[in-house]
Write an enzyme that holds these catalytic residues in place. Structure first.
Site, PDB file in Angstrom:
ATOM      1  N   ASP A 180       0.821  -1.220   0.000  1.00 23.26           N
ATOM      2  CA  ASP A 180       0.000   0.000   0.000  1.00 23.26           C
ATOM      3  C   ASP A 180       0.854   1.270   0.000  1.00 23.26           C
ATOM      4  O   ASP A 180       1.844   1.362   0.724  1.00 23.26           O
ATOM      5  CB  ASP A 180      -0.878   0.047   1.253  1.00 23.26           C
ATOM      6  CG  ASP A 180      -1.830  -1.126   1.374  1.00 23.26           C
ATOM      7  OD1 ASP A 180      -1.484  -2.228   0.919  1.00 23.26           O
ATOM      8  OD2 ASP A 180      -2.916  -0.939   1.944  1.00 23.26           O
ATOM      9  N   HIS A 229      -1.130   4.539  -0.626  1.00 19.85           N
ATOM     10  CA  HIS A 229      -2.162   5.434  -0.070  1.00 19.85           C
ATOM     11  C   HIS A 229      -1.873   6.926  -0.180  1.00 19.85           C
ATOM     12  O   HIS A 229      -1.913   7.652   0.816  1.00 19.85           O
ATOM     13  CB  HIS A 229      -2.448   5.073   1.387  1.00 19.85           C
ATOM     14  CG  HIS A 229      -3.405   3.933   1.532  1.00 19.85           C
ATOM     15  ND1 HIS A 229      -4.675   3.952   1.002  1.00 19.85           N
ATOM     16  CD2 HIS A 229      -3.270   2.718   2.124  1.00 19.85           C
ATOM     17  CE1 HIS A 229      -5.282   2.813   1.264  1.00 19.85           C
ATOM     18  NE2 HIS A 229      -4.443   2.041   1.932  1.00 19.85           N
ATOM     19  N   ASP A 261      -3.981  -0.241  -3.583  1.00 14.55           N
ATOM     20  CA  ASP A 261      -4.202   0.838  -2.601  1.00 14.55           C
ATOM     21  C   ASP A 261      -3.260   2.013  -2.845  1.00 14.55           C
ATOM     22  O   ASP A 261      -2.399   2.346  -2.020  1.00 14.55           O
ATOM     23  CB  ASP A 261      -4.115   0.324  -1.156  1.00 14.55           C
ATOM     24  CG  ASP A 261      -5.424  -0.330  -0.715  1.00 14.55           C
ATOM     25  OD1 ASP A 261      -6.256  -0.647  -1.593  1.00 14.55           O
ATOM     26  OD2 ASP A 261      -5.616  -0.532   0.496  1.00 14.55           O
ATOM     27  N   ASN A 300      -8.326  -2.885  -2.524  1.00 14.06           N
ATOM     28  CA  ASN A 300      -9.726  -2.637  -2.179  1.00 14.06           C
ATOM     29  C   ASN A 300     -10.092  -1.155  -2.254  1.00 14.06           C
ATOM     30  O   ASN A 300     -11.269  -0.806  -2.347  1.00 14.06           O
ATOM     31  CB  ASN A 300     -10.053  -3.204  -0.791  1.00 14.06           C
ATOM     32  CG  ASN A 300      -9.258  -2.561   0.324  1.00 14.06           C
ATOM     33  OD1 ASN A 300      -8.029  -2.523   0.283  1.00 14.06           O
ATOM     34  ND2 ASN A 300      -9.938  -2.045   1.336  1.00 14.06           N
ATOM     35  N   HIS A 301      -9.088  -0.261  -2.260  1.00 17.31           N
ATOM     36  CA  HIS A 301      -9.389   1.173  -2.388  1.00 17.31           C
ATOM     37  C   HIS A 301      -9.500   1.623  -3.844  1.00 17.31           C
ATOM     38  O   HIS A 301      -9.887   2.768  -4.092  1.00 17.31           O
ATOM     39  CB  HIS A 301      -8.359   2.014  -1.631  1.00 17.31           C
ATOM     40  CG  HIS A 301      -8.601   2.022  -0.157  1.00 17.31           C
ATOM     41  ND1 HIS A 301      -9.194   3.077   0.507  1.00 17.31           N
ATOM     42  CD2 HIS A 301      -8.364   1.074   0.783  1.00 17.31           C
ATOM     43  CE1 HIS A 301      -9.299   2.775   1.799  1.00 17.31           C
ATOM     44  NE2 HIS A 301      -8.804   1.571   1.986  1.00 17.31           N
ATOM     45  N   HIS A 359      -3.711  -8.298  -3.370  1.00 16.31           N
ATOM     46  CA  HIS A 359      -3.787  -7.255  -2.344  1.00 16.31           C
ATOM     47  C   HIS A 359      -4.205  -7.808  -0.982  1.00 16.31           C
ATOM     48  O   HIS A 359      -3.591  -7.512   0.041  1.00 16.31           O
ATOM     49  CB  HIS A 359      -4.756  -6.150  -2.771  1.00 16.31           C
ATOM     50  CG  HIS A 359      -4.840  -5.058  -1.747  1.00 16.31           C
ATOM     51  ND1 HIS A 359      -3.820  -4.159  -1.545  1.00 16.31           N
ATOM     52  CD2 HIS A 359      -5.790  -4.750  -0.819  1.00 16.31           C
ATOM     53  CE1 HIS A 359      -4.136  -3.345  -0.561  1.00 16.31           C
ATOM     54  NE2 HIS A 359      -5.328  -3.683  -0.102  1.00 16.31           N
ATOM     55  N   HIS A 383      -2.350  -4.806   2.348  1.00 17.21           N
ATOM     56  CA  HIS A 383      -3.668  -4.634   2.987  1.00 17.21           C
ATOM     57  C   HIS A 383      -3.671  -4.395   4.495  1.00 17.21           C
ATOM     58  O   HIS A 383      -4.678  -3.978   5.048  1.00 17.21           O
ATOM     59  CB  HIS A 383      -4.520  -5.865   2.637  1.00 17.21           C
ATOM     60  CG  HIS A 383      -5.999  -5.735   2.881  1.00 17.21           C
ATOM     61  ND1 HIS A 383      -6.731  -4.611   2.552  1.00 17.21           N
ATOM     62  CD2 HIS A 383      -6.897  -6.621   3.394  1.00 17.21           C
ATOM     63  CE1 HIS A 383      -8.008  -4.823   2.858  1.00 17.21           C
ATOM     64  NE2 HIS A 383      -8.122  -6.025   3.371  1.00 17.21           N
TER      65      HIS A 383
END
Length: 321
Positions: free
Chosen positions: A61, A63, A89, A121-122, A170, A245
């Site tokens: 990730d 982000h 992500d 998932n984002h 992920h 994740h």
């Protein structure tokens, strides 16, 4: 996409570094749309289960922590110096999701056989509508552009196999996953459903206190025990599952006697966790080593470390992502 335009976008983004921070980069809306359209075509031209070769560097990730993404590239080598696989992500939570995803898409377009992006998932409208990306798009551009990103995200591949031995995704395993062709056969473009195989690949978590399958505290998907990891690897003649994740303190953490590893690449996540970030380097012989991006300490020092022999520790259940 025109090479000159693409190179100009990459140059603008990479040169945004300003000491320990990165300044905001304004790309034109037309250029961003072009990035999304070109990347989408490439994603759809490549399989949903990517088959990749080592050597490769694997990142978890990010982000929207754009300055940390640039630190990862400074450390691992800017493309095409090294091959990369990112586990999803890219957006939400951090302050510069737009710069982050635009640089990743630009590298995907420029080096499509050496630079790979999986879906997290984002990368899903119902999630990034809430956790920051929608608001950033609306504030800096408009809602139409957010929808263009959504169309692009709906085409991202969901898993990768490195030298037929390391399976990457992920989130984690699924009780529905019996053979890898099921992943290859997921039709795209697709939104992430609330349950089922695609949902689990993006949302599931390992749990050291569990055998079999359990309920996930996130309210989505499942948790799985070490027994499920061992069973899956043996059945498919694989050596390792690599996933992201979850925030982990050292940037990476082993599970199931080193049969699964969690890699998380956003140090000092959200400014709330004092975690390191990590990048996993897989060499030609499939030996995995970890390059550590340390969280900046109170004096603002940035540290790097390299570790290939840490004892395995189970995933930490604290931070959710």
């Amino acid at each position: 996409m025109d090479d000159t335009v693409l190179d100009d976008i990459i140059k603008k983004l990479v040169s945004a570094k300003n000491g320990r921070t990165t300044k905001q980069v304004h790309l034109t809306e037309a250029d961003i749309r072009q990035l999304c359209t070109s990347a989408k075509e490439i994603f759809l031209s490549q399989p949903n289960l990517l088959e990749l070769e080592a050597p490769i560097k694997i990142c978890g990730d990010v982000h929207g922590q754009f300055s940390d993404l640039l630190r990862l590239f400074e450390y691992g080598g800017y493309p095409p110096e090294a091959n990369y696989l990112f586990l999803g992500d890219y957006v939400d939570r951090g302050k510069q999701s737009i710069e982050t995803i635009c640089l990743l898409l630009a590298y995907k377009i420029k080096y499509k056989e050496n630079f790979f992006l999986l879906r997290g998932n984002h990368e899903c409208a119902s999630i990034n509508r809430i956790y920051g990306f929608y608001d950033e798009c609306k504030r800096r551009y408009n809602v139409r552009l957010w929808k263009t990103f959504t169309d692009c995200f709906n085409c991202l591949p969901v898993a990768a196999l490195v030298d037929e031995k390391i399976l990457c995704m992920h989130g984690g395993l699924s009780p529905e996953l019996k053979n890898l062709d099921q992943i290859r056969n997921i039709a795209r473009p697709i939104d992430v459903p609330d349950h089922g195989l695609l949902c689990d690949l993006l949302w599931a978590d390992p749990d050291k206190d569990l055998e079999g399958w359990g309920e996930n505290d996130r309210g989505v998907s499942f948790t799985f025990g070490a027994d499920k990891v061992v069973e899956f690897l043996e059945h498919h003649d694989l050596d390792l599952i690599c996933r992201a994740h979850q925030v982990v303190e050292d940037g990476y953490e082993f599970f199931a006697k080193r049969k699964l590893v969690t890699v998380f690449s956003a140090p000092n996540y959200c400014g709330e966790f004092d975690n390191a970030g990590a990048m996993m380097s897989v060499d030609d012989s499939l030996t995995c080593s970890f390059q550590i991006l340390k969280s900046s300490d109170k004096k603002g020092k940035v540290g790097f470390g390299n570790n290939s022999s840490r004892p395995g520790t189970p995933p930490h259940k604290g931070g959710k992502n």
